[in-house]
Design a protein around this motif. Structure first.
Motif, PDB file in Angstrom:
ATOM      1  N   LYS A 241      -5.292  13.493  -1.521  1.00  0.00           N
ATOM      2  CA  LYS A 241      -5.102  12.096  -1.916  1.00  0.00           C
ATOM      3  C   LYS A 241      -3.972  11.468  -1.116  1.00  0.00           C
TER       4      LYS A 241
ATOM      5  N   SER B 187       0.826  -1.206   0.000  1.00  0.00           N
ATOM      6  CA  SER B 187       0.000   0.000   0.000  1.00  0.00           C
ATOM      7  C   SER B 187       0.861   1.257   0.000  1.00  0.00           C
TER       8      SER B 187
ATOM      9  N   GLY C  48      -7.732   2.656  -4.856  1.00  0.00           N
ATOM     10  CA  GLY C  48      -6.383   3.155  -5.097  1.00  0.00           C
ATOM     11  C   GLY C  48      -5.300   2.193  -4.652  1.00  0.00           C
ATOM     12  N   PRO C  49      -5.136   1.961  -3.337  1.00  0.00           N
ATOM     13  CA  PRO C  49      -4.070   1.062  -2.888  1.00  0.00           C
ATOM     14  C   PRO C  49      -4.453  -0.420  -2.846  1.00  0.00           C
TER      15      PRO C  49
ATOM     16  N   GLU D  32       1.499   2.518  -3.407  1.00  0.00           N
ATOM     17  CA  GLU D  32       0.459   3.409  -3.920  1.00  0.00           C
ATOM     18  C   GLU D  32       0.638   4.823  -3.361  1.00  0.00           C
ATOM     19  N   LEU D  33       1.076   4.907  -2.106  1.00  0.00           N
ATOM     20  CA  LEU D  33       1.339   6.220  -1.522  1.00  0.00           C
ATOM     21  C   LEU D  33       2.449   6.932  -2.285  1.00  0.00           C
TER      22      LEU D  33
ATOM     23  N   VAL E  28       1.051   8.432  -5.460  1.00  0.00           N
ATOM     24  CA  VAL E  28       0.398   9.709  -5.166  1.00  0.00           C
ATOM     25  C   VAL E  28       1.438  10.791  -4.873  1.00  0.00           C
TER      26      VAL E  28
ATOM     27  N   THR F 119      -4.451   8.273   1.352  1.00  0.00           N
ATOM     28  CA  THR F 119      -3.699   7.048   1.074  1.00  0.00           C
ATOM     29  C   THR F 119      -2.862   6.665   2.285  1.00  0.00           C
TER      30      THR F 119
ATOM     31  N   ALA G 115      -4.932   4.701   4.635  1.00  0.00           N
ATOM     32  CA  ALA G 115      -5.095   3.317   4.177  1.00  0.00           C
ATOM     33  C   ALA G 115      -3.856   2.487   4.498  1.00  0.00           C
ATOM     34  N   VAL G 116      -2.681   3.072   4.300  1.00  0.00           N
ATOM     35  CA  VAL G 116      -1.426   2.367   4.580  1.00  0.00           C
ATOM     36  C   VAL G 116      -1.346   1.983   6.060  1.00  0.00           C
TER      37      VAL G 116
ATOM     38  N   GLN H  90      -9.092   6.656  -2.400  1.00  0.00           N
ATOM     39  CA  GLN H  90      -7.716   6.473  -1.943  1.00  0.00           C
ATOM     40  C   GLN H  90      -7.584   5.510  -0.775  1.00  0.00           C
ATOM     41  N   VAL H  91      -8.682   5.138  -0.122  1.00  0.00           N
ATOM     42  CA  VAL H  91      -8.592   4.100   0.908  1.00  0.00           C
ATOM     43  C   VAL H  91      -9.103   2.759   0.393  1.00  0.00           C
TER      44      VAL H  91
END
Length: 579
Positions: free
Chosen positions: A429, A255, A493-494, A258-259, A262, A433, A436-437, A489-490
């Motif tokens: 974003k 994840s 996205g990741p 993905e950050l 962004v 993100t 989420a990470v 983004q949560v």
């Protein structure tokens, strides 16, 4: 009978703390009538023995009585001080039944006593490939403005037609599609590390050709080269990170990639904003990627190959078994920060390779190209491919296209400056993100996906209502915009790339992920081309309504078909979910 009872009680106490799954097997056997005794202090050898860590993995096809007998036999050997006896029993057990690769190969993740510096470097350098992908997206938004300016382009070919501008903007996308096609037949041959080294070389070459382009044709050629690097990097990076990360932090690290995408977008916006008023600023914007790509290439050169890829080559008979075993021991030592040549690691890897060889049909070797559409691989492709497809067709480009007008209608002065709006959205974003990470390995994949996609559905229907009947309530539009961006983004996205990187079986993982990347970039291209005609045909209200219904279908897909993989090793995902 009393002796048997005593041996059984000692054995259960020994394995009770290490293998919770064994309880179900014991309950189903005739020996379950005995009470569970207090925990008995076990030796280090008994705790770390593969026999005691995974006794349930070798019981497929046996009766309860046979299972119970084997448990007693295992325990009696474990209580002995002779390591030779334990290993002999392990080999006898392998000969008595076909062990599955998925259960024994999970021992890789038992060697998960790692140091953070050792675990972060194998994440950081592959993730730079994602950062460079994001940077291209952000930099292109400013580069196209600079390139078309008569005063600032620094060229005499600044007057670009719509088709020419489209080729400049989408050149990297076409290259990424080509890179995905190249990765399908070559990924398992090259390996994850070499694929990423090649990707960094293409990033460097593409950045230099683009930055020094003397005419439009060379510029487009440079964009294509850079795009091929994107296709290879977006295939190789999640593969390498997933296969080298400790299982308990795998979700966080993938994840984080993905950050970094962004962060790359945000960096591209910032560089574009800094150079937008410079003559020939577009050259700097594209050329800024070169030193980052150079760092990525040097870093990947210093890292070891993926241990799982090495084991795959050994199972396919691609070289000397002893040579691959030594390479895997060294790679695991470096990736976990353990002493290279650790004796316990060598012994575990020897058992893993034997099990893997047994699990693969040696006559098939690497398998055929269509194998990804069969059995467990097909199930994985439907899950991973479905996620990256819905990631692209649930309206993200459309929502961001209307971001400036939505913010402007709410009275935000930054909306008059497209570059500043991009930076604001990019920062939001990035923050979402990051959330989420931090939560993906705590909450799991499904809760984030379900909650996030539900937020996407709600925000799209609210945006449709805003353009249809709520035109005076601009704060509804702003809230819906932020809800959409944050929810995306949560979730998609990741988590989409995380699931893609871990859901495919090892045997078809390289080809499966290349197909998922192809679906991602292909659907991206379709949405890009279809957006303008759909906008003219439907208008923003009906366009958001259409995307809302697509998002609702994607929510049902996630609820019904996407499994939870939190805390599972890659081999456990293959054995417990795909089969």
């Amino acid at each position: 009978m009393e002796n048997v009872r005593m041996v059984y009680q000692i054995g259960v106490g020994t394995i009770r703390s290490g293998v919770c799954e064994m309880v179900g097997v014991l309950v189903s056997s005739p020996l379950s009538a005995f009470a569970f005794p207090p925990r008995v202090q076990q030796s280090h050898e008994a705790r770390r023995s593969p026999i005691l860590l995974q006794p349930h993995c070798r019981c497929h096809g046996r009766s309860p009585l046979q299972i119970g007998s084997l448990r007693l036999l295992h325990v009696s050997f474990a209580s002995s001080s002779s390591r030779h006896q334990i290993r002999s029993q392990a080999h006898l057990d392998k000969l008595s039944s076909q062990s599955s690769f998925s259960s024994d190969a999970a021992d890789i993740d038992d060697i998960d006593a790692f140091s953070w510096p050792a675990a972060l470097l194998p994440f950081l350098f592959p993730a730079l490939g994602g950062l460079l992908f994001g940077y291209d997206i952000g930099a292109t938004s400013g580069a196209t403005i600079s390139l078309q300016s008569p005063e600032l382009s620094g060229t005499n070919w600044f007057n670009l037609s719509a088709v020419q501008l489209g080729l400049v903007v989408s050149g990297s996308l076409y290259g990424a599609l080509a890179g995905s096609l190249v990765a399908f037949p070559t990924a398992d041959f090259l390996g994850r590390r070499r694929e990423l080294i090649i990707a960094s070389g293409l990033y460097i070459l593409g950045g230099l050709v683009t930055g020094y382009a003397s005419n439009l044709s060379i510029l487009i050629f440079g964009r294509l080269l850079y795009g091929i690097g994107i296709g290879l990097a977006m295939h190789g990076a999640p593969l390498y990170i997933a296969e080298t990360s400790p299982s308990n932090i795998r979700g966080t690290l993938i994840s984080l990639k993905e950050l970094l995408i962004v962060l790359g977008i945000l960096l591209g916006y910032l560089v574009g904003n800094a150079k937008i008023n410079s003559v020939g600023g577009w050259r700097f914007m594209y050329g800024f990627s070169v030193p980052i790509a150079l760092l990525m290439g040097i870093g990947m050169w210093s890292l070891p190959p993926s241990p799982r890829w090495l084991l795959l080559k050994a199972a396919q008979g691609k070289g000397s078994l002893e040579e691959y075993k030594e390479k895997v021991v060294c790679a695991l030592g470096r990736l976990r920060g353990r002493p290279v040549g650790d004796k316990l690691s060598k012994e575990k890897i020897e058992d893993i390779i034997i099990s893997m060889k047994a699990a693969y049909d040696e006559n098939e070797q690497a398998g055929n190209l269509l194998e990804v559409f069969e059995g467990a691989s097909l199930k994985a492709f439907l899950i991973g491919g479905g996620l990256v497809l819905f990631q692209q067709i649930t309206g993200q480009p459309s929502v961001l296209y209307y971001a400036a007008s939505i913010l402007q209608s709410a009275g935000f002065s930054a909306a008059s400056d497209a570059t500043r709006v991009s930076v604001v959205i990019g920062l939001f974003k990035f923050i979402m993100t990051g959330i989420a990470v931090l939560k993906v390995d705590e909450l799991g994949r499904r809760p984030l996906l379900i909650g996030g996609v539900f937020g996407i559905v709600l925000s799209l229907f609210l945006l449709a209502a805003y353009y249809k009947v709520l035109g005076d309530l601009s704060l509804v539009a702003v809230g819906s915009l932020l809800l959409y961006v944050g929810s995306y983004q949560v979730s998609f996205g990741p988590i989409s790339w995380l699931m893609v990187s871990e859901i495919f079986p090892l045997k078809t993982r390289g080809r499966g992920i290349s197909l998922a990347v192809l679906v991602n970039f292909g659907s991206n291209a379709i949405v890009t081309f279809a957006f303008s005609p759909l906008q003219e045909l439907l208008g923003p209200d009906n366009l958001f309504l259409l995307f809302g219904f697509i998002a609702l279908i994607s929510l049902l897909f996630v609820i019904l078909y996407v499994p939870e993989t939190k805390g599972l090793s890659l081999e456990e995902i293959e054995s417990k979910i795909l089969k």
